[in-house]
Design a protein around this motif. Structure first.
Motif, mmCIF file in Angstrom:
data_model
loop_
_atom_site.group_PDB
_atom_site.id
_atom_site.type_symbol
_atom_site.label_atom_id
_atom_site.label_comp_id
_atom_site.label_asym_id
_atom_site.label_seq_id
_atom_site.Cartn_x
_atom_site.Cartn_y
_atom_site.Cartn_z
ATOM 1 N N THR A 146 0.879 -1.151 -0.025
ATOM 2 C CA THR A 146 -0.143 0.129 -0.033
ATOM 3 C C THR A 146 0.815 1.027 0.024
ATOM 4 O O THR A 146 0.451 2.340 -0.657
ATOM 5 N N ASP A 147 1.860 1.254 0.530
ATOM 6 C CA ASP A 147 2.687 2.473 0.635
ATOM 7 C C ASP A 147 3.382 2.817 -0.816
ATOM 8 O O ASP A 147 3.530 3.870 -0.879
ATOM 9 N N HIS A 207 2.971 1.936 -12.283
ATOM 10 C CA HIS A 207 1.804 1.513 -12.706
ATOM 11 C C HIS A 207 1.732 0.221 -13.262
ATOM 12 O O HIS A 207 0.943 -0.707 -13.395
ATOM 13 N N ARG A 250 2.346 1.216 -4.042
ATOM 14 C CA ARG A 250 1.368 0.813 -5.151
ATOM 15 C C ARG A 250 0.986 2.062 -6.184
ATOM 16 O O ARG A 250 0.918 1.778 -7.165
ATOM 17 N N ASN A 251 1.280 3.181 -5.815
ATOM 18 C CA ASN A 251 0.978 4.277 -6.678
ATOM 19 C C ASN A 251 2.359 4.885 -7.123
ATOM 20 O O ASN A 251 2.148 5.962 -8.072
ATOM 21 N N VAL A 252 3.457 4.515 -6.794
ATOM 22 C CA VAL A 252 4.768 5.030 -7.369
ATOM 23 C C VAL A 252 5.009 4.499 -8.994
ATOM 24 O O VAL A 252 5.469 5.372 -9.701
ATOM 25 N N GLU A 268 2.731 -3.687 -13.449
ATOM 26 C CA GLU A 268 2.509 -4.745 -12.582
ATOM 27 C C GLU A 268 4.054 -5.169 -12.417
ATOM 28 O O GLU A 268 4.250 -5.598 -10.952
ATOM 29 N N GLN A 278 5.910 -2.812 -10.222
ATOM 30 C CA GLN A 278 5.662 -2.771 -8.758
ATOM 31 C C GLN A 278 5.991 -4.040 -8.126
ATOM 32 O O GLN A 278 6.552 -3.919 -7.047
#
Length: 110
Positions: free
Chosen positions: A74-75, A81, A77-79, A83, A86
């Motif tokens: 969650t920390d 996009h 996930r937006n850095v 997969e 990530q």
């Protein structure tokens, strides 16, 4: 479909010859442990067994590694996009945290 019976183990089911660590950790080794010499069905009669049982039953159980994993995702996930990126980022951050934690512990020992 097969039927499975699942019973929740009791404290008595979890104590064996390799259980001394809990006594050392809880500093209960000075307490009497004569109850371990009897059949487990009689342990409830011993105050020292009930003392240890109550301590253990009062411990909060958490799945720390799963909680850390969810927090990590969650920390970050937006850095990125993609997969694959990530997954790479999460692995990199986790590896870095382990290295920092290891080095910090190693310095404390020195």
């Amino acid at each position: 479909m097969p039927q499975f019976e699942y019973t929740i183990p009791t404290l008595i089911d979890l104590i064996g010859q390799r259980s001394w660590l809990i006594f050392h950790l809880l500093r209960c080794i000075s307490r009497e442990i004569e109850w371990m010499q009897f059949e487990s069905s009689h342990w409830e009669k011993f105050e020292d067994y009930r003392f240890l049982r109550d301590i253990i039953n009062g411990l909060e159980v958490v799945n720390d590694s799963a909680e850390r994993g969810v927090k990590l995702i969650t920390d970050f996930r937006n850095v990125v996009h993609d997969e694959e990126q990530q997954q790479f980022l999460v692995q990199f951050v986790e590896n870095h945290r382990q290295q920092v934690s290891f080095n910090r512990r190693k310095q404390q020992l020195g």
